[in-house]
Design a protein around this motif. Structure first.
Motif, mmCIF file in Angstrom:
data_model
loop_
_atom_site.group_PDB
_atom_site.id
_atom_site.type_symbol
_atom_site.label_atom_id
_atom_site.label_comp_id
_atom_site.label_asym_id
_atom_site.label_seq_id
_atom_site.Cartn_x
_atom_site.Cartn_y
_atom_site.Cartn_z
ATOM 1 N N GLU A 143 -8.523 -7.647 8.086
ATOM 2 C CA GLU A 143 -7.459 -8.029 7.155
ATOM 3 C C GLU A 143 -7.084 -6.811 6.326
ATOM 4 O OE1 GLU A 143 -6.830 -10.956 3.291
ATOM 5 O OE2 GLU A 143 -8.372 -11.422 4.778
ATOM 6 N N LYS A 145 -4.861 -5.193 3.081
ATOM 7 C CA LYS A 145 -4.138 -5.419 1.834
ATOM 8 C C LYS A 145 -3.614 -4.092 1.328
ATOM 9 C CE LYS A 145 -6.684 -9.479 0.145
ATOM 10 N NZ LYS A 145 -7.486 -10.030 -0.988
ATOM 11 N N GLU A 147 -1.919 -2.459 -1.971
ATOM 12 C CA GLU A 147 -1.774 -2.770 -3.390
ATOM 13 C C GLU A 147 -1.123 -1.617 -4.112
ATOM 14 O OE1 GLU A 147 -5.771 -3.572 -4.559
ATOM 15 O OE2 GLU A 147 -5.649 -5.686 -4.015
ATOM 16 N N ARG A 153 0.020 -9.769 -7.150
ATOM 17 C CA ARG A 153 -0.431 -9.965 -5.777
ATOM 18 C C ARG A 153 -0.243 -8.667 -5.016
ATOM 19 N NH1 ARG A 153 3.955 -10.973 -2.305
ATOM 20 N NH2 ARG A 153 5.959 -11.272 -3.377
ATOM 21 N N PRO A 154 -0.886 -8.520 -3.864
ATOM 22 C CA PRO A 154 -0.702 -7.307 -3.080
ATOM 23 C C PRO A 154 0.750 -7.151 -2.616
ATOM 24 C CG PRO A 154 -2.628 -8.526 -2.349
ATOM 25 C CD PRO A 154 -1.904 -9.414 -3.298
ATOM 26 N N GLN A 157 0.037 -8.239 2.664
ATOM 27 C CA GLN A 157 -1.266 -8.724 3.102
ATOM 28 C C GLN A 157 -1.144 -9.188 4.545
ATOM 29 O OE1 GLN A 157 -2.956 -11.757 0.621
ATOM 30 N NE2 GLN A 157 -4.902 -11.791 1.704
#
Length: 529
Positions: A143, A145, A147, A153-154, A157
């Motif tokens: 997974e 992400k 950022e 929130r990212p 994602q």
């Protein structure tokens, strides 16, 4: 335009041909061709479904438990319908999610009913986090992400990508994100692969970390609190009463008197502490197995985890503040811990950031060398520390006494005259206050502002002056009585546990001069994220 860091290569003049790209970046871009939309891994819908079910595990579990009777079978049917709908949404999300690399940006196309096209410039990505649970590793996926600073929130994602594709995307972001700033390439051929290892933890160091940390105690306390909520209070008290009676009844058979009883209690306490430390060691091995801190140009990368593998990276310039910690057990093993604050988005403010522990455990010399390596041209530790107010120990002791007297009053009211034993805490409070005031201090130069505090458990916190965002002069009623003031220096990314950089209990005139000096230094230089 991003301000170059001291010691970084000079920017490339306009019109100068770009240097050849490292082989690893060329291979990564060949694996992820530009201008081609790509889907997630074919099994991504399964991981999206599992994540959705995990959020609904409590109500779904209640439906299964209380829907076992034939007359309530509609509850089980309802749970099955919910899971089926989540599965269809996950499969539909797989078919509607696309991403592609467009120059120096990542374009993400998503949405089931409402379609969206999100453009994420590589230069704005502060952290690239790769997350692999045991199930991810079985399927060979990860997974991802992406950022940036701020936000809830990212920026993107991705559940989930093939592991090789995730690593290739990380390399492309690392290279092109730096190239977009018109600076020299971030990755050189010598560091484009696994990078330069700055710190790695062997099994011996991880065992030391487990013995030092109190994670086992936190888990045991959480389990005890859960058991107290699940089981009736009378039953829990009965279990403890029966255990206490049986244990001391067994000891009393040997007719050893109060000395044998005291020894048995001490042995029992030591056994519990040993079990907690053993549990902490197991948790440390699961969490930090294979820990490796490496450098890829101007980006730091951390990999760790036995069952769940985590890989997170952040540019050096995104580090906002540093924290060195040294407890009593740290000193017993000759070790310290080094944490950083980074300005990244975070869904849950109580959730740990992916890259926070730069050195979970290391020798003091290794921590200092790591700071000086990342903060080039900075002098750490400072040559000298300025002390606090000469009566700072009185201010610290008086603040503790205010709360201590209230605790003693409550103990006396509840336990009677036995509560007066809490007065034995006062000599210890005096000793801690004297030790803290004698050792605490601050330091400031042209690059860093730093504070050290603590005596029993020690802490150093420092930040670069061009990372300072806010400055405040504070005076409490007790500070005004003693003629003191505190200077609070705030940076981005400070967590609930780290907080602001606080220089407390200074003489009022000195605090004002320090406040003016830091404000002047900050005003002369731009804020660097």
């Amino acid at each position: 335009m991003t301000t170059p860091e001291p010691g970084d290569p000079a920017p490339r003049p306009p019109g100068t041909p770009a240097p050849p790209e490292p082989a690893a970046v060329v291979q990564a871009e060949a694996r992820l061709p530009t201008d081609d939309e790509r889907r997630l891994h074919p099994w991504s819908w399964l991981f999206v479904l599992l994540a959705s079910v995990r959020q609904l595990i409590v109500p779904l579990g209640a439906l299964v438990v209380f829907g076992g009777r034939s007359e309530d079978s509609w509850q089980l049917i309802g749970a099955g319908v919910v899971v089926a709908m989540l599965a269809l949404a996950s499969i539909w999300r797989y078919f509607t999610y696309r991403y592609r690399i467009d120059g120096d940006s990542l374009l993400v196309r998503s949405g089931v009913f409402e379609r969206s096209l999100r453009q994420v410039p590589f230069s704005r990505i502060h952290n690239v986090a790769l997350h692999q649970t045991l199930l991810h590793r079985v399927f060979g996926v990860a997974e991802v992400k992406l950022e940036s600073a701020g936000g809830t929130r990212p920026e993107a994602q991705m559940r989930v990508l093939k592991l090789a594709d995730a690593l290739a995307l990380e390399r492309v972001i690392r290279h092109r994100g730096h190239a977009a700033t018109d600076a020299a390439p971030e990755v050189s051929p010598s560091t484009a692969g696994d990078g330069e290892t700055l710190l790695s933890l062997g099994m011996g160091e991880i065992v030391r970390l487990g013995l030092i940390s109190n994670r086992g105690m936190v888990v045991v306390a959480a389990a005890f609190a859960l058991a107290w909520q699940v089981f009736p209070e009378r039953r829990m008290l009965g279990l403890f009463r029966d255990f206490w009676r049986d244990a001391f009844g067994y000891v009393g058979q040997f007719n050893g008197g109060w000395l044998a009883t005291a020894a048995s209690v001490a042995l029992f306490v030591l056994l519990v502490l040993a079990l907690i430390r053993a549990f902490s060691v197991v948790l440390a091995i699961v969490r930090y197995h294979g820990f490796r801190l490496s450098q890829h140009g101007r980006r730091l990368t951390v990999e760790r985890g036995l069952l769940t593998r985590v890989r997170a990276s952040v540019p050096r310039r995104r580090i906002q503040a540093w924290t060195l910690r040294e407890s009593v057990l740290h000193r017993a093993f000759g070790r310290r811990s080094l944490d950083i604050d980074t300005a990244t988005s975070q869904v849950d403010p109580n959730q740990e950031k992916p890259l926070q522990e730069l050195a979970p455990v290391a020798t003091p010399a290794a921590c200092d060398a790591l700071v000086n390596h990342v903060l080039r041209d900075a002098a750490w530790p400072p040559a000298g520390w300025s002390p606090l107010h000469r009566r700072a120990w009185m201010r610290l002791l008086l603040g503790d006494i205010v709360f201590g007297v209230a605790a003693i009053a409550v103990a006396t009211w509840h336990f009677g005259s036995w509560g007066l034993l809490a007065l034995l805490w006062l000599p210890w409070a005096w000793l801690v206050a004297r030790g803290h005031a004698a050792r605490a201090g601050y330091a400031i130069d042209g690059r860093l502002v730093a504070v050290r505090e603590g005596w029993w458990s020690r802490r150093w916190r420092f930040a670069e002056l061009d990372k300072v965002q806010a400055l405040e002069l504070r005076r409490s009623p007790l500070d005004r009585h003693f003629g003191m003031a505190s200077v609070w220096v705030d940076t981005a990314g400070a967590g609930a546990m780290s907080g602001a950089l606080r220089i407390r209990h200074l003489p009022l005139d000195e605090a004002r001069r320090l406040h003016a000096r830091i404000a002047g230094e900050v005003a002369r230089r731009p804020l660097r994220w």
